[in-house]
Design a protein around this motif. Structure first.
Motif, PDB file in Angstrom:
ATOM      1  N   ASN A  81      38.736  39.861  45.229  1.00 58.61           N
ATOM      2  CA  ASN A  81      38.698  41.593  45.725  1.00 58.61           C
ATOM      3  C   ASN A  81      40.257  41.973  46.183  1.00 58.61           C
ATOM      4  O   ASN A  81      40.454  43.015  46.552  1.00 58.61           O
ATOM      5  CB  ASN A  81      37.676  41.777  46.637  1.00 58.61           C
ATOM      6  CG  ASN A  81      36.162  41.774  45.945  1.00 58.61           C
ATOM      7  OD1 ASN A  81      36.202  41.807  44.815  1.00 58.61           O
ATOM      8  ND2 ASN A  81      35.304  41.370  46.835  1.00 58.61           N
ATOM      9  N   THR A  82      40.989  40.735  46.423  1.00 60.87           N
ATOM     10  CA  THR A  82      42.382  41.190  46.916  1.00 60.87           C
ATOM     11  C   THR A  82      43.335  41.488  45.721  1.00 60.87           C
ATOM     12  O   THR A  82      43.027  41.335  44.613  1.00 60.87           O
ATOM     13  CB  THR A  82      43.122  39.942  47.606  1.00 60.87           C
ATOM     14  OG1 THR A  82      42.689  38.764  46.928  1.00 60.87           O
ATOM     15  CG2 THR A  82      42.423  39.763  49.063  1.00 60.87           C
ATOM     16  N   HIS A  83      44.563  42.150  46.205  1.00 63.09           N
ATOM     17  CA  HIS A  83      45.321  42.608  44.926  1.00 63.09           C
ATOM     18  C   HIS A  83      46.134  41.676  44.295  1.00 63.09           C
ATOM     19  O   HIS A  83      46.438  41.383  43.312  1.00 63.09           O
ATOM     20  CB  HIS A  83      46.336  43.805  45.603  1.00 63.09           C
ATOM     21  CG  HIS A  83      45.866  45.034  45.944  1.00 63.09           C
ATOM     22  ND1 HIS A  83      45.693  45.486  47.269  1.00 63.09           N
ATOM     23  CD2 HIS A  83      44.932  45.937  45.173  1.00 63.09           C
ATOM     24  CE1 HIS A  83      45.042  46.591  47.309  1.00 63.09           C
ATOM     25  NE2 HIS A  83      44.333  46.978  46.374  1.00 63.09           N
ATOM     26  N   CYS A  84      46.347  40.454  45.276  1.00 61.36           N
ATOM     27  CA  CYS A  84      47.202  39.205  44.784  1.00 61.36           C
ATOM     28  C   CYS A  84      46.973  38.233  45.787  1.00 61.36           C
ATOM     29  O   CYS A  84      46.352  38.374  46.956  1.00 61.36           O
ATOM     30  CB  CYS A  84      48.494  39.446  44.331  1.00 61.36           C
ATOM     31  SG  CYS A  84      49.452  40.055  46.152  1.00 61.36           S
ATOM     32  N   GLY A  85      47.575  37.168  45.809  1.00 59.59           N
ATOM     33  CA  GLY A  85      47.413  36.154  46.588  1.00 59.59           C
ATOM     34  C   GLY A  85      47.743  34.755  46.174  1.00 59.59           C
ATOM     35  O   GLY A  85      48.417  34.585  45.156  1.00 59.59           O
ATOM     36  N   VAL A  86      47.469  33.745  47.059  1.00 61.84           N
ATOM     37  CA  VAL A  86      47.918  32.247  46.800  1.00 61.84           C
ATOM     38  C   VAL A  86      46.588  31.560  47.071  1.00 61.84           C
ATOM     39  O   VAL A  86      46.145  31.488  48.053  1.00 61.84           O
ATOM     40  CB  VAL A  86      49.074  31.868  47.798  1.00 61.84           C
ATOM     41  CG1 VAL A  86      49.312  30.597  47.434  1.00 61.84           C
ATOM     42  CG2 VAL A  86      50.103  32.957  47.770  1.00 61.84           C
ATOM     43  N   HIS A  87      46.421  30.731  46.016  1.00 59.00           N
ATOM     44  CA  HIS A  87      45.351  29.726  46.397  1.00 59.00           C
ATOM     45  C   HIS A  87      45.888  28.397  46.813  1.00 59.00           C
ATOM     46  O   HIS A  87      46.920  28.016  46.637  1.00 59.00           O
ATOM     47  CB  HIS A  87      44.804  29.259  44.993  1.00 59.00           C
ATOM     48  CG  HIS A  87      44.057  30.117  44.441  1.00 59.00           C
ATOM     49  ND1 HIS A  87      44.153  30.688  43.083  1.00 59.00           N
ATOM     50  CD2 HIS A  87      42.665  30.818  44.796  1.00 59.00           C
ATOM     51  CE1 HIS A  87      43.307  31.572  42.832  1.00 59.00           C
ATOM     52  NE2 HIS A  87      42.415  31.712  43.736  1.00 59.00           N
ATOM     53  N   ILE A  88      45.492  27.926  47.963  1.00 58.60           N
ATOM     54  CA  ILE A  88      45.977  26.850  48.932  1.00 58.60           C
ATOM     55  C   ILE A  88      45.681  25.417  47.975  1.00 58.60           C
ATOM     56  O   ILE A  88      46.412  24.476  48.393  1.00 58.60           O
ATOM     57  CB  ILE A  88      45.610  26.746  50.333  1.00 58.60           C
ATOM     58  CG1 ILE A  88      44.132  26.306  50.322  1.00 58.60           C
ATOM     59  CG2 ILE A  88      46.065  27.999  50.954  1.00 58.60           C
ATOM     60  CD1 ILE A  88      43.769  25.967  51.907  1.00 58.60           C
ATOM     61  N   GLY A 104      53.409  31.941  41.917  1.00 53.02           N
ATOM     62  CA  GLY A 104      52.784  32.865  40.976  1.00 53.02           C
ATOM     63  C   GLY A 104      52.402  33.971  41.413  1.00 53.02           C
ATOM     64  O   GLY A 104      52.405  34.957  40.694  1.00 53.02           O
ATOM     65  N   GLY A 105      51.337  33.958  42.095  1.00 52.22           N
ATOM     66  CA  GLY A 105      50.356  34.844  42.597  1.00 52.22           C
ATOM     67  C   GLY A 105      50.968  35.989  43.345  1.00 52.22           C
ATOM     68  O   GLY A 105      50.622  37.130  43.617  1.00 52.22           O
ATOM     69  N   LEU A 106      52.151  35.631  43.854  1.00 53.42           N
ATOM     70  CA  LEU A 106      52.810  36.858  44.725  1.00 53.42           C
ATOM     71  C   LEU A 106      53.968  37.414  43.970  1.00 53.42           C
ATOM     72  O   LEU A 106      54.629  38.480  44.443  1.00 53.42           O
ATOM     73  CB  LEU A 106      53.253  36.294  46.099  1.00 53.42           C
ATOM     74  CG  LEU A 106      52.381  35.951  47.418  1.00 53.42           C
ATOM     75  CD1 LEU A 106      53.029  35.612  48.384  1.00 53.42           C
ATOM     76  CD2 LEU A 106      51.203  36.975  47.228  1.00 53.42           C
TER      77      LEU A 106
END
Ligand code: UD1
Ligand code: M6R
Length: 371
Positions: A145-152, A42-44
Motif C-alpha cells: 500500500n505504500t507508493h515505494c519503499g525498501v525491503h530490509i 532500487g525501490g527509491l
C-alpha cells in the motif's frame, strides 16, 4: 529451524552479521573515482527527487520499529537537510496529527502488518503524502500500500522480540539518508566514510557478539533486580529505549530508557546504591557530556554499568568503581547497531535465567494486527 541454538531470539541475535550482509547486498556501490562510493536502493531511485523536494520527512512506526527510526533521525537530518519528525503510529492516529501533501511519510514495520501502522498509512495516503515503506516482509500490507519503499531483507524473524530486524532497519535508514543526500557535494567525504563503515559493520557486529559470556555473567548479577534504567543520548538515546524494551518484554523486569539530558529533570531522584543503571557512553559528539553524567550518578552512589568504546575504560569507570562493557567503535551514526547487541544479549540471558519464555513473551504477539 533453530539450528544449533536453543531459542529463535538467540539465533536471530547471533545471525546479525549475516542478516546485515543480506540487507546491504547489491546496494553499496563503489563507483569510479568521480562518483565515489554510493548506495543504490532500487525501490527509491525513481522517487528520490520528490523526497528531496519534500518539506518534512515523518517516520511512523511502533515499538522497535519506532526506536530504529529514532536511531536514524540524526543522520537523515544531517545528510538530507530536511526536517525530520517521528510519530508513534497510534498517537498520530489518536491526534489526527497534521500530515501534508508536501510530506514524505516513511512507515517502518518488520511485519508490514501492524494495525496501528496500517491505520496511520491510510491516514497519510488520504492526506496526500508520499508514502514510503521500510519493511521486512515482501507482499505485506505496508509493502503493497505504500507508493515505494525498501525491503530490509533481514530474513524471517520469528522471536517476538525484534532483534535482527532492528539492526537492519537502522542500516536501511542510513542508506536512505545516503541516497537522499547523494546530490550534495559538501557531505561527500562524510557519505563515503559511512559507506566504508557499512561495509565493515558485519565484522564489527561479529566482534561485539563475543560479549555473549560477559552478558550472561552480568545477567546473573542482575537476575533478582526489580528494575534497570538505561541512559543514553544523541545517536544512542534510541539504544537506551530499545535496550529497555528488550529487557522488559522478554525478561519481564521493569526497565526504562532515559534520555541522559533529562536526568536532572526527574530521573535523578531514583538514583541510590541499589538500583542498577546502564549508561551508554561510547565515543561521539556527546561523549564528554556522558562522562559528566557518569560522574554525577557516581556521586549519588549509583550502581553503574557503563558501555564504552574499546580502550576507554579509564575515561568512564570513575577510578575503577563501575562495571564496564567495551564495544568496538564504528562511524557515529552506525554505533547504535553495535551498542544494541550487548543489551539484546543481556535481555536474552536474563530471561533464560529467570525462567521465562524467550520467544513467546507473556501476553505478546509477533504481529500486532489488532488495535
Ligand atoms: C528488487 C527485488 C530483488 C532483486 C533486485 C534486483 C523484490 C521484492 N525485490 O530489489 O529480489 O534482487 O530488485 O535488482 O522483487 N516497495 C514498496 N514498499 C515497501 C517496500 C518496497 O512499495 O514497503 C517497492 C519498492 O519501491 C520496489 C519494490 O517494492 O518497487 C521492491 O523493493 P526492494 O525489494 O527494496 O527493491 P530492490 O532492492 O531493488
Ligand atoms: O512488525 P512491526 O515492526 O510493525 O512491529 C512493531 C512492534 O509491534 C514490535 O517492534 C514490538 O515492539 C516488538 N515486540 C519489539 O521487540
Amino acid at each position: 529451524n533453530k539450528g544449533k541454538y536453543e531459542h529463535y531470539m538467540q539465533k536471530e541475535i547471533h545471525e546479525q552479521p549475516e542478516s546485515l550482509r543480506t540487507t546491504m547486498r547489491g546496494r553499496l556501490i563503489r563507483g569510479g573515482s568521480s562518483k565515489g562510493k554510493t548506495v543504490l536502493l532500487g525501490g527509491l531511485k525513481d522517487h528520490l527527487k520528490t523526497i528531496r523536494r519534500s518539506r518534512r520527512i515523518v517516520f511512523i512506526g511502533c515499538g522497535t520499529s519506532y526506536n530504529a527510526a529514532l536511531a536514524s533521525r540524526p543522520i537523515v537530518e544531517e545528510l538530507s537537510g530536511i526536517p525530520v519528525t517521528l510519530e508513534i503510529a497510534s498517537d498520530l492516529v489518536d491526534r489526527q496529527g497534521p500530515i501534508y501533501r508536501e510530506d514524505t511519510a516513511i512507515f517502518v514495520s518488520q511485519s508490514g502488518e501492524t494495525a496501528d501502522t496500517l491505520l496511520a498509512l491510510d491516514y497519510a495516503l488520504e492526506n496526500g503524502a508520499l508514502c514510503v515503506g521500510i519493511t521486512n516482509t515482501v507482499g505485506s500490507a505496508i509493502a503493497r500500500n505504500t507508493h515505494c519503499g525498501v525491503h530490509i531483507n533481514a530474513g524471517c524473524e520469528i522471536g517476538v522480540a525484534s532483534t535482527k530486524a532492528y539492526t537492519s532497519q537502522i542500516v536501511v535508514m542510513a542508506m536512505v539518508a545516503l541516497a537522499i543526500g547523494a546530490d550534495t557535494i559538501s557531505n561527500q567525504g562524510r557519505r563515503e566514510a559511512i559507506v566504508d563503515g557499512l561495509i565493515d559493520l558485519p565484522n564489527k557486529v561479529k566482534e561485539v557478539l563475543k560479549l555473549d559470556e560477559e552478558m550472561n555473567d552480568l545477567a546473573k548479577q542482575l537476575i533478582s533486580e526489580q528494575s534497570l534504567l538505561v541512559f543514553g543520548r544523541g545517536y544512542n538515546y534510541a539504544t537506551a529505549l530499545e535496550g529497555a524494551l528488550k529487557v522488559k518484554e522478554v525478561s519481564l523486569m521493569h526497565s526504562e530508557g532515559i534520555l541522559a539530558g533529562e536526568m536532572k529533570h526527574g530521573p535523578l531522584a531514583l538514583v541510590d546504591e541499589n538500583l542498577p543503571i546502564f549508561v551508554i557512553a561510547t565515543r561521539d559528539a556527546c561523549f564528554s557530556k556522558q562522562q559528566s553524567v557518569i560522574q554525577q550518578l557516581h556521586a549519588r552512589k549509583g550502581r553503574l554499568i557503563v558501555m564504552c568504546t574499546e580502550g576507554d575504560v579509564a575515561s568512564v569507570s570513575v577510578g575503577g568503581s563501575c562495571r564496564v562493557v567495551e564495544v568496538p567503535r564504528v562511524e557515529d551514526c552506525l554505533q547504535p547497531v553495535i551498542n544494541i547487541v550487548p543489551l539484546q544479549l543481556l535481555a536474552y540471558h536474563l530471561t533464560v535465567l529467570r525462567g521465562y519464555n524467550v520467544d513467546q513473551p507473556r501476553n505478546l504477539a509477533k504481529s500486532v494486527t489488532t488495535q
